[in-house]
Design an enzyme around this catalytic site. Structure first.
Site, short mmCIF file in Angstrom:
data_model
loop_
_atom_site.label_atom_id
_atom_site.label_comp_id
_atom_site.label_asym_id
_atom_site.label_seq_id
_atom_site.Cartn_x
_atom_site.Cartn_y
_atom_site.Cartn_z
N GLY A 1 0.83 -1.20 0.00
CA GLY A 1 0.00 0.00 0.00
C GLY A 1 0.86 1.25 0.00
O GLY A 1 2.09 1.18 0.03
N HIS B 1 -0.79 0.85 9.14
CA HIS B 1 0.50 1.44 8.78
C HIS B 1 0.30 2.66 7.87
O HIS B 1 0.86 3.74 8.12
CB HIS B 1 1.34 0.37 8.09
CG HIS B 1 2.68 0.83 7.60
ND1 HIS B 1 3.86 0.53 8.27
CD2 HIS B 1 3.05 1.54 6.50
CE1 HIS B 1 4.89 1.05 7.59
NE2 HIS B 1 4.42 1.66 6.52
N GLU B 2 -0.53 2.49 6.83
CA GLU B 2 -0.70 3.58 5.86
C GLU B 2 -1.49 4.75 6.45
O GLU B 2 -1.20 5.91 6.15
CB GLU B 2 -1.37 3.05 4.60
CG GLU B 2 -0.61 1.96 3.87
CD GLU B 2 0.82 2.33 3.49
OE1 GLU B 2 1.16 3.53 3.49
OE2 GLU B 2 1.61 1.41 3.19
N VAL C 1 10.33 11.38 16.26
CA VAL C 1 9.67 10.91 17.49
C VAL C 1 10.74 10.43 18.45
O VAL C 1 11.56 9.58 18.09
CB VAL C 1 8.67 9.77 17.19
CG1 VAL C 1 8.03 9.28 18.48
CG2 VAL C 1 7.60 10.24 16.21
#
Length: 360
Positions: free
Chosen positions: A233, A271-272, A294
């Site tokens: 994806g 995830h996407e 992060v």
């Protein structure tokens, strides 16, 4: 006499304008001091890296490849995404008592985007989802698949993945309940004999046989189709063209689907959607010093595959292989961190890039 008065007035205006400009410059300088953007990057070597992974038979996410393409096609996108990142970090800084912590994360800065405790983005967010299916025959993508995918998104973004109980103690304090919910709004379908759609967004345009986007300021659009090339994806980051805003998932990897094998449990969408909410890959699409912005995600030098044993050590620290933004099998990814949650939730604050989805 009139000329003298006019001259004095002009001088007063010049002085006032000068003071105003000085004030703005001071304000901007103060803001710049609080928001460290020194680590920010957009272009990566993803085109080469992902092509190499696919060539070796590995599955791949093409979100960063897609980003490189969009940056090349849209000259103003780089500045737009810089501004989004700046405003995101400023929003995070504003939530912190001392305004500290708004630069980079793993790569040597002091990004509070990953610190614990969360700086206070706690309002629940509910996102309506439009699923656009381009299938090779009617009902190739079943209603069960669709419903299971929405259920998986709700599990993962609300810390209800049962596998999270296996998180190593080193990372247990970083596990986040993001408080983001997803509701199915509409399903659009079109039948097409096209065998694969690639990653150039053709599936997002009815003029090319796909399905046009439904108002992306109000809905998360997910396109489901045969992507091809071993690609699971890809997603569009905040700031990209509105006509292509959303997430694309390969048919086999959408929802619970036996055809997807180890990637057939709906985590590709998790995830996407993470990318769609401005998260980078856990390894920052670079080496040990490349950052995902992060702080509570350890640095790594590349993706992990399969179900790695703990600890898997890279960059002198244990990789957070179970993070949704790595490439491991669906059953072996089961957490977002507090820092990732902060990045995502800041988008929904007033003025944020996804604020309209939360009614702001």
């Amino acid at each position: 006499m009139k000329k003298v008065i006019l001259s004095m007035a002009a001088l007063a205006m010049i002085f006032a304008t000068s003071c105003s400009n000085d004030s703005k410059e001071t304000m901007n300088t103060d803001q710049q001091a609080k928001v460290d953007m020194s680590d920010f990057y957009l272009y990566t070597d993803a085109d080469i890296d992902e092509q190499s992974r696919v060539a070796s038979g590995q599955k791949s996410c093409h979100s960063m490849v897609n980003l490189n393409r969009l940056l090349n096609e849209n000259p103003g996108l780089e500045q737009t995404m810089y501004d989004i990142e700046y405003n995101l970090r400023a929003a995070i800084a504003a939530k912190k008592p001392d305004g500290a912590g708004n630069g980079n994360g793993n790569g040597g800065g002091n990004n509070g985007g990953g610190t614990d405790p969360d700086p206070g983005f706690t309002d629940p967010v509910s996102i309506p989802v439009v699923v656009n299916i381009i299938e090779q025959y009617s009902n190739q993508v079943t209603t069960q698949q669709i419903n299971s995918q929405i259920a998986v998104l709700n599990e993962d973004f609300n810390n209800n993945n049962s596998n999270t109980s296996g998180v190593p103690s080193e990372f247990s304090g970083a596990v986040a309940d993001c408080g983001i919910s997803f509701t199915l709004h509409t399903v659009n379908r079109v039948v097409s004999t096209q065998s694969s759609w690639g990653t150039n967004d053709a599936m997002k345009h009815s003029s090319q046989g796909g399905i046009d986007v439904t108002d992306p300021s109000t809905y998360l659009n997910i396109w489901v189709c045969e992507i091809g090339g071993g690609i699971l994806g890809y997603a569009q980051f905040p700031g990209g063209p509105s006509s292509t805003d959303g997430v694309v998932i390969g048919t086999d990897f959408f929802g619970e689907n036996a055809a997807g094998g180890v990637y057939g449990h709906g985590r590709t969408a998790t995830h996407e959607v993470g990318h769609w909410l401005n998260l980078r890959h856990i390894w920052g699409d670079g080496q040990c010093k490349q950052d995902d912005f992060v702080q509570d995600t350890p640095p790594s030098n590349g993706p992990n595959y399969g179900c790695p044993s703990y600890p898997t050590v890279n960059c002198q620290t244990a990789d957070m292989t179970m993070n949704y933004m790595d490439y491991v099998y669906d059953d072996c990814m089961y957490m977002f961190t507090n820092g990732q949650n902060t990045r995502m939730r800041a988008l929904f604050e007033s003025g944020g890039a996804r604020a309209s989805l939360a009614g702001n």
